[in-house]
Design an enzyme around this catalytic site. Sequence first.
Site, mmCIF file in Angstrom:
data_model
loop_
_atom_site.group_PDB
_atom_site.id
_atom_site.type_symbol
_atom_site.label_atom_id
_atom_site.label_comp_id
_atom_site.label_asym_id
_atom_site.label_seq_id
_atom_site.Cartn_x
_atom_site.Cartn_y
_atom_site.Cartn_z
ATOM 1 N N GLY A 1 0.820 -1.211 0.000
ATOM 2 C CA GLY A 1 0.000 0.000 0.000
ATOM 3 C C GLY A 1 0.846 1.249 0.000
ATOM 4 C CB ALA A 2 1.851 3.890 1.351
ATOM 5 C CG HIS B 1 5.794 5.267 -4.182
ATOM 6 N ND1 HIS B 1 6.553 4.720 -5.192
ATOM 7 C CD2 HIS B 1 6.079 4.542 -3.076
ATOM 8 C CE1 HIS B 1 7.285 3.739 -4.722
ATOM 9 N NE2 HIS B 1 7.012 3.590 -3.433
ATOM 10 C CG HIS C 1 3.904 0.982 -5.320
ATOM 11 N ND1 HIS C 1 3.936 1.942 -4.338
ATOM 12 C CD2 HIS C 1 4.438 -0.133 -4.770
ATOM 13 C CE1 HIS C 1 4.452 1.435 -3.242
ATOM 14 N NE2 HIS C 1 4.786 0.183 -3.470
ATOM 15 C CE LYS D 1 13.372 2.489 -1.913
ATOM 16 N NZ LYS D 1 12.537 1.577 -1.156
ATOM 17 C CG ASP D 2 12.400 -2.768 -1.980
ATOM 18 O OD1 ASP D 2 12.801 -2.384 -0.884
ATOM 19 O OD2 ASP D 2 11.413 -2.264 -2.559
ATOM 20 C CD GLN E 1 10.925 -7.056 -1.718
ATOM 21 O OE1 GLN E 1 10.667 -6.942 -0.525
ATOM 22 N NE2 GLN E 1 10.289 -6.362 -2.655
ATOM 23 C CB SER F 1 5.545 3.706 1.140
ATOM 24 O OG SER F 1 5.232 2.967 -0.002
HETATM 25 O O1 PAF Z 1 8.282 -4.646 -1.600
HETATM 26 C C1 PAF Z 1 7.264 -4.700 -0.885
HETATM 27 O O2 PAF Z 1 6.444 -3.794 -0.851
HETATM 28 C C2 PAF Z 1 7.037 -5.912 -0.013
HETATM 29 O O3 PAF Z 1 8.221 -6.406 0.505
HETATM 30 C C3 PAF Z 1 6.243 -7.034 -0.727
HETATM 31 C C4 PAF Z 1 7.013 -7.603 -1.901
HETATM 32 C C5 PAF Z 1 4.908 -6.479 -1.215
HETATM 33 C C6 PAF Z 1 5.956 -8.175 0.257
HETATM 34 O O4 PAF Z 1 5.204 -7.737 1.351
#
Ligand code: PAF
Length: 258
Positions: free
Chosen positions: A32-33, A35, A38, A150-151, A154, A187
């Site tokens: 959520g939130a 920007h 996303h 950015k992540d 991840q 966010s």
């Molecule tokens: O990157 C994110 O916003 C979160 O880590 C994700 C991938 C939605 C998992 O909660």
Amino acid sequence: MNALIETLESWIDYRDDVTASGLSIGFVPTMGALHEGHLELIRKARQETDCVVVSVFLNPTQFNDPKDYEQYPKTLDRDRELAADAGADVVLAPSKDVLYPDGYNYKICESHLSSFMEGEHRPGHFDGVLTIVMKLFNLVKPDRAYFGEKDFQQLKLIEGMVEAFFLKTKVVAVPTVRESDGLAMSSRNALLTEEGRKRAPVFHQNLTAQKTADEAREALTKEGINVEYVEDYEDRRLGAVVIDNVRLIDNVAIKNSI
Ligand code: PAF
């Protein structure tokens, strides 16, 4: 406004209709939130797939700091509008009880890349991320799923998980979207004070301008920035800093001349 789905039963009915019609699913998982970062993922999904699903779920298991979880912006109505404008067909926003019927007794853990950088500074963070992404992938069954660079750590861990567990979803990496002064969209930027927001671009500037990770760390510290880490990993330089009690992460490609 697009459809909002909150229960498992309605989601499964919706998904069965989509797959029965032979349509492909593009998936953008979010907390959520929303920007511009996303929205870029949603626009890309719109271009490449038939049905665009955005999940909005503030995943408690990936927050190692309860204060961080509490202060995370929660803006579902606005998120729905923004997602619809960017081309999403449906927003999936289930509750914690729906997504964690096991109370988080079962989890996905990775034992190498998740142990340093973000993993070292946020114990348990990546267990929470990988577990929720696996749950969402199993529910949504997307053909393609979109993640921001950015992540970066991840992103690499999710790519690794998809390979390790033979998942059919294609992970699509989308470049970081930045403000005009270089600050990566996040966010968490909304939580910065006016003063903090003015200082924040120094993070990206130093990640990019300094020759080594050590030099970037020193330069940021000299600017009075609280640095958690700056490290080079493969061909990227990654870092995390705290400005105004707000934790920001970023990463840049390392220039060949370095
Ligand atoms: O990157 C994110 O916003 C979160 O880590 C994700 C991938 C939605 C998992 O909660």
